[in-house]
Design a protein around this motif. Structure first.
Motif, PDB file in Angstrom:
ATOM      1  N   PHE A  21       0.836  -1.192   0.000  1.00 17.06           N
ATOM      2  CA  PHE A  21       0.000   0.000   0.000  1.00 17.06           C
ATOM      3  C   PHE A  21       0.878   1.252   0.000  1.00 17.06           C
ATOM      4  N   ASP A  22       1.980   1.226   0.739  1.00 15.44           N
ATOM      5  CA  ASP A  22       2.922   2.353   0.731  1.00 15.44           C
ATOM      6  C   ASP A  22       3.474   2.590  -0.669  1.00 15.44           C
ATOM      7  N   ARG A  23       3.816   1.507  -1.375  1.00 13.08           N
ATOM      8  CA  ARG A  23       4.316   1.632  -2.750  1.00 13.08           C
ATOM      9  C   ARG A  23       3.232   2.200  -3.660  1.00 13.08           C
ATOM     10  N   PHE A  24       1.997   1.737  -3.474  1.00 14.06           N
ATOM     11  CA  PHE A  24       0.873   2.256  -4.261  1.00 14.06           C
ATOM     12  C   PHE A  24       0.730   3.770  -4.060  1.00 14.06           C
ATOM     13  N   LEU A  25       0.734   4.225  -2.800  1.00  9.55           N
ATOM     14  CA  LEU A  25       0.599   5.658  -2.530  1.00  9.55           C
ATOM     15  C   LEU A  25       1.748   6.456  -3.138  1.00  9.55           C
ATOM     16  N   LYS A  26       2.948   5.922  -3.055  1.00  9.58           N
ATOM     17  CA  LYS A  26       4.106   6.608  -3.637  1.00  9.58           C
ATOM     18  C   LYS A  26       3.932   6.758  -5.146  1.00  9.58           C
ATOM     19  N   ARG A  27       3.463   5.694  -5.782  1.00  5.63           N
ATOM     20  CA  ARG A  27       3.284   5.710  -7.232  1.00  5.63           C
ATOM     21  C   ARG A  27       2.215   6.718  -7.656  1.00  5.63           C
ATOM     22  N   VAL A  28       1.078   6.740  -6.965  1.00  6.37           N
ATOM     23  CA  VAL A  28       0.018   7.672  -7.379  1.00  6.37           C
ATOM     24  C   VAL A  28       0.384   9.115  -7.031  1.00  6.37           C
ATOM     25  N   ARG A  29       1.142   9.328  -5.976  1.00  8.87           N
ATOM     26  CA  ARG A  29       1.588  10.697  -5.641  1.00  8.87           C
ATOM     27  C   ARG A  29       2.500  11.266  -6.732  1.00  8.87           C
ATOM     28  N   GLU A  30       3.237  10.393  -7.402  1.00  2.60           N
ATOM     29  CA  GLU A  30       4.104  10.841  -8.498  1.00  2.60           C
ATOM     30  C   GLU A  30       3.307  11.212  -9.741  1.00  2.60           C
ATOM     31  N   SER A  31       2.091  10.698  -9.870  1.00  3.15           N
ATOM     32  CA  SER A  31       1.301  10.902 -11.074  1.00  3.15           C
ATOM     33  C   SER A  31       0.184  11.932 -10.936  1.00  3.15           C
ATOM     34  N   TYR A  32      -0.211  12.269  -9.718  1.00  8.16           N
ATOM     35  CA  TYR A  32      -1.368  13.149  -9.504  1.00  8.16           C
ATOM     36  C   TYR A  32      -1.029  14.276  -8.533  1.00  8.16           C
ATOM     37  N   ASP A  33      -1.682  15.415  -8.742  1.00 11.82           N
ATOM     38  CA  ASP A  33      -1.525  16.544  -7.823  1.00 11.82           C
ATOM     39  C   ASP A  33      -2.317  16.327  -6.541  1.00 11.82           C
ATOM     40  N   PHE A  34      -3.509  15.755  -6.676  1.00 16.81           N
ATOM     41  CA  PHE A  34      -4.372  15.507  -5.530  1.00 16.81           C
ATOM     42  C   PHE A  34      -4.883  14.078  -5.586  1.00 16.81           C
ATOM     43  N   ILE A  35      -4.923  13.437  -4.436  1.00 17.58           N
ATOM     44  CA  ILE A  35      -5.446  12.079  -4.324  1.00 17.58           C
ATOM     45  C   ILE A  35      -6.460  12.092  -3.195  1.00 17.58           C
ATOM     46  N   VAL A  36      -7.657  11.621  -3.470  1.00 12.93           N
ATOM     47  CA  VAL A  36      -8.714  11.581  -2.466  1.00 12.93           C
ATOM     48  C   VAL A  36      -9.018  10.118  -2.160  1.00 12.93           C
ATOM     49  N   LEU A  37      -8.883   9.749  -0.900  1.00  8.51           N
ATOM     50  CA  LEU A  37      -9.228   8.409  -0.448  1.00  8.51           C
ATOM     51  C   LEU A  37     -10.493   8.522   0.392  1.00  8.51           C
ATOM     52  N   ASP A  38     -11.503   7.788   0.034  1.00  4.72           N
ATOM     53  CA  ASP A  38     -12.755   7.783   0.787  1.00  4.72           C
ATOM     54  C   ASP A  38     -12.673   6.664   1.818  1.00  4.72           C
ATOM     55  N   ALA A  39     -12.951   7.006   3.061  1.00  2.00           N
ATOM     56  CA  ALA A  39     -12.846   6.021   4.143  1.00  2.00           C
ATOM     57  C   ALA A  39     -14.137   6.015   4.958  1.00  2.00           C
ATOM     58  N   PRO A  40     -14.399   4.918   5.645  1.00  8.01           N
ATOM     59  CA  PRO A  40     -15.601   4.843   6.487  1.00  8.01           C
ATOM     60  C   PRO A  40     -15.469   5.747   7.710  1.00  8.01           C
ATOM     61  N   PRO A  41     -16.552   5.915   8.461  1.00  8.59           N
ATOM     62  CA  PRO A  41     -16.488   6.740   9.671  1.00  8.59           C
ATOM     63  C   PRO A  41     -15.403   6.241  10.624  1.00  8.59           C
ATOM     64  N   ILE A  42     -14.816   7.168  11.352  1.00  6.86           N
ATOM     65  CA  ILE A  42     -13.736   6.827  12.286  1.00  6.86           C
ATOM     66  C   ILE A  42     -14.242   5.969  13.437  1.00  6.86           C
ATOM     67  N   HIS A  43     -15.495   6.178  13.840  1.00  6.62           N
ATOM     68  CA  HIS A  43     -16.073   5.398  14.943  1.00  6.62           C
ATOM     69  C   HIS A  43     -16.363   3.975  14.476  1.00  6.62           C
ATOM     70  N   GLY A  44     -15.682   3.021  15.045  1.00  7.54           N
ATOM     71  CA  GLY A  44     -15.961   1.621  14.760  1.00  7.54           C
ATOM     72  C   GLY A  44     -15.249   1.034  13.561  1.00  7.54           C
ATOM     73  N   PHE A  45     -14.416   1.805  12.878  1.00  3.40           N
ATOM     74  CA  PHE A  45     -13.710   1.298  11.706  1.00  3.40           C
ATOM     75  C   PHE A  45     -12.213   1.568  11.868  1.00  3.40           C
ATOM     76  N   PRO A  46     -11.456   0.590  12.320  1.00  2.00           N
ATOM     77  CA  PRO A  46     -10.024   0.810  12.543  1.00  2.00           C
ATOM     78  C   PRO A  46      -9.251   1.107  11.259  1.00  2.00           C
ATOM     79  N   ASP A  47      -9.799   0.741  10.097  1.00  2.00           N
ATOM     80  CA  ASP A  47      -9.097   1.036   8.850  1.00  2.00           C
ATOM     81  C   ASP A  47      -8.978   2.545   8.620  1.00  2.00           C
ATOM     82  N   SER A  48      -9.963   3.315   9.094  1.00  2.00           N
ATOM     83  CA  SER A  48      -9.873   4.770   8.963  1.00  2.00           C
ATOM     84  C   SER A  48      -8.717   5.311   9.788  1.00  2.00           C
ATOM     85  N   ARG A  49      -8.542   4.768  10.971  1.00  2.00           N
ATOM     86  CA  ARG A  49      -7.414   5.188  11.821  1.00  2.00           C
ATOM     87  C   ARG A  49      -6.091   4.820  11.156  1.00  2.00           C
TER      88      ARG A  49
END
Length: 121
Positions: A21-49
């Protein structure tokens, strides 16, 4: 461009903490000015944290008339504790009533004027 999430992961937290996932983020940061990741609510979803420390900033979305102040403050605290830098807040599903009129600015160029009507009380 939109990149779908793909298959639902049984453990998204480990996915977001992976080197892949770190490699993925590095790759897309090189190609785009802005990257938007949609995540679930912080309450009850550890993936958001898990995502908070991987991104440059977080936008907290609060539903008007539904999200209680304590829940919003708790979400803010959890985001910050997870390393999230809050860039702003979006208040969604808020209803506004405006009167729209067309006018011109000081140079004579057309301009749009939005004005909230006065309450009748």
């Amino acid at each position: 461009d939109v990149i779908p999430c793909g298959r639902i992961q049984s453990d998204p937290v480990s996915l977001f903490r992976s080197k892949g996932f770190d490699r993925f983020l590095k790759r897309v940061r090189e190609s785009y000015d802005f990257i938007v990741l949609d995540a679930p609510p912080i309450h009850g979803f550890p993936d958001s944290r898990a995502l908070c420390g991987k991104v440059d900033g977080v936008v907290l979305v609060i539903e008007a008339g539904k999200t209680r102040q304590q829940a919003a403050l708790s979400a803010k605290k959890q985001l910050e504790e997870a390393g999230g830098k809050i860039l702003g807040v979006v208040l969604n599903k808020r209803r506004f009533t405006f009167q729209v009129s067309y006018t011109s600015d000081s140079r004579g160029a057309p301009a749009l004027r939005l004005r909230q009507p006065r309450s009748s009380s």
